[in-house]
Design an enzyme around this catalytic site. Structure first.
Site, PDB file in Angstrom:
ATOM      1  N   GLU A 118     -41.544 -39.491   2.453  1.00  0.00           N
ATOM      2  CA  GLU A 118     -42.849 -38.829   2.450  1.00  0.00           C
ATOM      3  C   GLU A 118     -44.019 -39.795   2.621  1.00  0.00           C
ATOM      4  O   GLU A 118     -44.830 -39.981   1.700  1.00  0.00           O
ATOM      5  CB  GLU A 118     -43.028 -38.033   1.157  1.00  0.00           C
ATOM      6  N   GLU A 177     -35.244 -32.487   0.243  1.00  0.00           N
ATOM      7  CA  GLU A 177     -35.720 -32.132  -1.096  1.00  0.00           C
ATOM      8  C   GLU A 177     -36.160 -30.677  -1.098  1.00  0.00           C
ATOM      9  O   GLU A 177     -36.845 -30.229  -0.171  1.00  0.00           O
ATOM     10  CB  GLU A 177     -36.921 -32.987  -1.548  1.00  0.00           C
TER      11      GLU A 177
END
Length: 443
Positions: free
Chosen positions: A166, A354
């Site tokens: 991320e 995720e």
């Protein structure tokens, strides 16, 4: 939609669970590990959850925790390597005990027929490198390259690598908004840090390809389903800018599309930090990408911040269902993200690396009741199944997370785990959601 059953998914679909080093390992200063920016940040007096992050202790419990993954019928374990556990200063001498620890983790996974999926950078930059400018210093490309080169040679049996976790999160929150480590604010930090992360993302991929030619190489992106407050043109344009920032900014350079200048007047200021050849250096053909979706954003036009001229209307003010971090719970938004990323030419495969929900779990007679998490997982998997039926390039699902852990700026209150962790005693207890997933994967 077809009934939700394991047999309805492809036989080679990957089922896993995800963690990160800083959030789970503890042992922040043991066996030669150097300090990271999160060690420093969380012990500053301004931080609302000062601690030394010992409350999950995977460093000492990894064997029993990995065995629990096997008991849940999961076959893949995504974890990250702590850069400062390998290189205490980020560069220079390595730490033999840290290296041995990750060899043991990988070996334990393999003994239980669990495939290790390794993330090289999950936000815990060595503090020594931050003292030299961190992600704002272009030298980080060589620092990071050295780290990736060492890890991929040392742990060469690993077949699945992810370069960054991320980048918009750790750059945006850490080098623009200042609410994550290292706590810097403003465009003067954000623009160089973002460009250097983009270059490291691609360069890391090239190094892995050289050292591990048979491995699958990916990187992961946070993403949010973004909608405008209403149909007013200013709000529609604001939503497009937020979408470009959160969902396009890092993937498009890797695909050779460059930064999303079309959405941002003034974003070309980032070119101040370019050097000749950077447009080509940003590009890498990843075998897969990971997408990580948690919530929807409703956007509206605002004067600040500059360039973006947009902001989010908090979910807590919109009369919608929220988790206990105040984020909107909307599993169907995942479909929008799968569709968006699947539409890119050059995206070869997608893993949901995720997905999860944090709740205040209910403890009744020693049992952990979390029916809302079961509902969330079911709805997420139904959405994934729908996307598969539409031909989207989805190859696997990783639940966030295995065990309740440290949730960055929100401390220990948000519980995302399938396993309840008593932070005082380290006693682990399977939640109802874990037992549901165990049964689902056995069917």
């Amino acid at each position: 939609m077809a009934a939700l059953r394991r047999s309805k998914f492809p036989k080679d679909f990957i089922w896993g669970v995800a963690t990160s080093a800083y959030q789970t390992e503890g042992a922040h200063n043991k066996d030669g590990k150097g300090p990271s920016i999160w060690d420093t940040f969380t012990n500053n007096s301004h931080f609302k959850h000062p601690h030394n992050n010992e409350a999950t202790d995977f460093y000492n419990t990894y064997k029993e925790d990995i065995l629990k993954i096997k008991h849940l019928n999961l076959t893949a374990f995504r974890f990250s390597i702590s850069w400062s556990r390998i290189f205490p200063d980020g560069i220079g001498d390595t730490n033999p005990k840290g290296i041995a620890f990750y060899h043991d983790v990988i070996k334990t996974c393999e003994e239980h027929h669990i495939e290790p999926w390794v993330t090289l950078y999950h936000w815990d930059l060595p503090q020594h490198l931050e003292n030299l400018g961190g992600w704002t210093n272009r030298d980080i490309i060589s620092w990071f390259s050295n780290y990736v080169d060492f890890c991929t040679k040392e742990f060469s049996t690993v077949k699945h690598w992810m370069v960054l976790n991320e980048p918009m999160s750790f750059i945006g929150l850490g080098y623009f908004m200042g609410i994550h480590a290292p706590g810097k604010k403003g465009l003067k930090h954000f623009l160089p840090a973002a460009h250097h992360a983009t270059l490291c993302q691609a360069e890391g991929g090239r190094i892995i390809r050289k050292n591990c030619p048979n491995a699958q190489i990916g990187t992961t992106f946070s993403c949010s389903y973004v909608t405008p407050k209403n149909r007013l043109i200013l709000n529609v344009r604001a939503a497009k800018r937020i979408d470009a920032l959160l969902n396009r900014f890092f993937i498009e350079p890797a695909l050779g599309l460059g930064y999303p200048y079309d959405a941002f007047l003034g974003l070309n200021r980032i070119e101040k930090f370019f050097k000749p050849g950077d447009e080509q250096r940003m590009v890498f053909d990843f075998d897969f990408i990971g997408i990580q979706y948690y919530f929807r954003i409703v956007a509206e036009h605002r004067i600040l911040p500059l360039i973006l001229h947009a902001g989010e209307i908090p979910a807590t003010k919109r009369n919608v269902k929220v988790n206990n971090m105040g984020m909107e719970v909307l599993p169907k938004g995942l479909y929008k993200m799968l569709k968006k990323f699947s539409s890119y030419k050059g995206v070869n495969a997608i893993y949901i690396t995720e997905s999860g929900i944090c709740l205040d779990d209910e403890i009744i007679k020693g049992k952990i009741k979390d029916r809302e998490r079961i509902k969330y997982i079911k709805n997420t998997l139904k959405t994934t199944q729908k996307a598969l039926n539409k031909g989207f390039k989805i190859r696997g699902f990783f639940h966030w997370t295995l065990i309740d852990n440290f949730e960055w700026a929100d401390g220990y209150r948000p519980r995302f785990g399938l396993i309840y962790n008593d932070f005082k005693t380290q006693k682990r207890t399977f939640k109802q959601s874990a037992l549901w997933l165990q049964s689902f994967l056995k069917s």
